[in-house]
Design an enzyme around this catalytic site. Structure first.
Site, PDB file in Angstrom:
ATOM      1  N   GLY A  60      83.291   6.747 -36.641  1.00  0.00           N
ATOM      2  CA  GLY A  60      82.197   6.361 -35.745  1.00  0.00           C
ATOM      3  C   GLY A  60      82.466   5.353 -34.654  1.00  0.00           C
TER       4      GLY A  60
ATOM      5  N   GLY B  90      84.418   5.535 -31.943  1.00  0.00           N
ATOM      6  CA  GLY B  90      84.836   6.079 -30.662  1.00  0.00           C
ATOM      7  C   GLY B  90      83.760   6.011 -29.595  1.00  0.00           C
TER       8      GLY B  90
ATOM      9  CB  CYS C 198      82.266   9.020 -32.057  1.00  0.00           C
ATOM     10  SG  CYS C 198      81.901   9.455 -33.772  1.00  0.00           S
TER      11      CYS C 198
END
Length: 351
Positions: A185, A187, A190
């Site tokens: 998570g 990114g 993301c």
């Protein structure tokens, strides 16, 4: 239900404390590392930064350009077999262009075809593979990694993603992974945390997973969450052996995607591999049993990646001089993190 009340940290929560240094110049710092893989026994020699295996980032063009700086690339898994075969036949023997695959049958069959074609080449260009899934906690994933290790003992395996020490140990000790990819998570494109409520602050994940990996002789790759060169330095200081970059390399000539001009400014599309854009492109759409866990953004066009890599490596060398680290390997031993409420003076913006 259990609540873990121990503080968990992201890159934005800390700064590195400077220490007395005998280094007189950034040029005295060696940011290359020699890393021995526990299972394949390969020796990685180079700068342990890897371009992410996203289809806009992990391109042949990116891999070839980064090789000039001894920086590696994880090629995205959507290239046709014939293109991959042609690419691997002509790269340098010292280059690490990781092959990427998932755990579905067609990915494995394509890998077998490519590897059979190039494995007998004199310089043996496929040294490492990335076995990549969003959720590295499934027993199916661990079983796949085990089988792949049994079938290909000569290859370096990077597997992930996970964020906890226990699963890191399992993937190395029981699965046969040489490197575990860490991050759920963090990114820039993301949305897993938003859509699922699942994740782990990235710096704490790196510290905890690195401790677990090193305890069983393995390594980790910090994947996601770096927005500036200082974050990369913090990742290495936290114990990461490799750092994978996506968003920091987006928007360059070597990326895949058309350049779009709007109001006199140029942009390149960048999206997460679990986004609507990626799933429509590669799978015909979002399956009805799942939701998109990525977003699509337009990144300002940044020209060749060369200048960005030089900036990243310059920032990394500077972090080492501030902490008195002559080599990148020394950085975790010399690092002290201090908790902060604010990192930057933003009176003139966040740049």
């Amino acid at each position: 239900m259990r609540i873990d009340t121990d503080p968990k940290l992201d890159f934005s929560d800390v700064l590195l404390r400077p220490k007395r240094s005998e280094l007189s110049s950034r040029k005295d710092v060696d940011v290359r590392r020699t890393i021995v893989m526990p299972h394949s026994k390969h020796h990685f020699d180079g700068v342990p930064i890897i371009a992410a295996n996203m289809d806009t980032i992990g391109t042949f063009e990116m891999a070839n350009e980064l090789s000039k700086f001894d920086v590696s690339c994880a090629l995205h898994k959507h290239y046709p077999a014939k293109d991959l075969i042609n690419h691997y036949r002509y790269i340098s023997a010292k280059s690490w262009h990781f092959y990427s695959l998932g755990v579905i049958d067609k990915d494995l069959e394509k890998f077998k075809k490519v590897y059979a074609e190039v494995k007998d080449d004199l310089h043996h260009p496929i040294k490492g593979v990335v076995i990549d899934v969003a959720n590295g906690y499934s027993t199916k994933f661990l079983d796949f990694v085990k089988r792949f290790r049994n079938d290909y003992p000569e290859l370096t395996i990077m597997a992930g993603n996970v964020v906890t020490g226990e699963m890191t140990e399992d993937l190395i000790y029981h699965g046969g992974a040489d490197i575990v990819k860490v991050g759920i998570g963090p990114g820039s494109v993301c949305t897993t945390r938003k859509m699922t409520g699942v994740g782990y602050p990235q710096l704490s994940a790196i510290i905890e997973c690195a401790d677990a990996a090193h305890g069983v002789g393995g390594h980790i790759c910090a994947d996601g969450g770096c927005t500036v060169p200082g974050d990369i330095a913090k990742a290495f200081a936290g114990g990461a052996d490799f750092v994978m970059l996506g968003g920091m390399l987006a928007g360059h000539d070597e990326c895949q995607g058309k350049i779009i001009e709007t109001n006199g400014k140029k942009y390149i599309e960048f999206y997460g591999m679990s986004s609507d854009t990626a799933m429509k492109k590669h799978h015909g759409g979002v399956a009805e049993y799942r939701a998109s866990e990525g977003k699509t953004v337009m990144v300002p066009y940044r020209g060749p990646v060369e200048d960005t890599i030089k900036e990243i490596l310059g920032g990394l060398r500077s972090a080492c001089t501030y902490t008195g680290s002559k080599t990148l390997k020394e950085l975790p031993k010399r690092a002290t993190f201090i908790l902060v409420h604010r990192q930057l003076n933003t009176v003139f913006g966040n740049e």
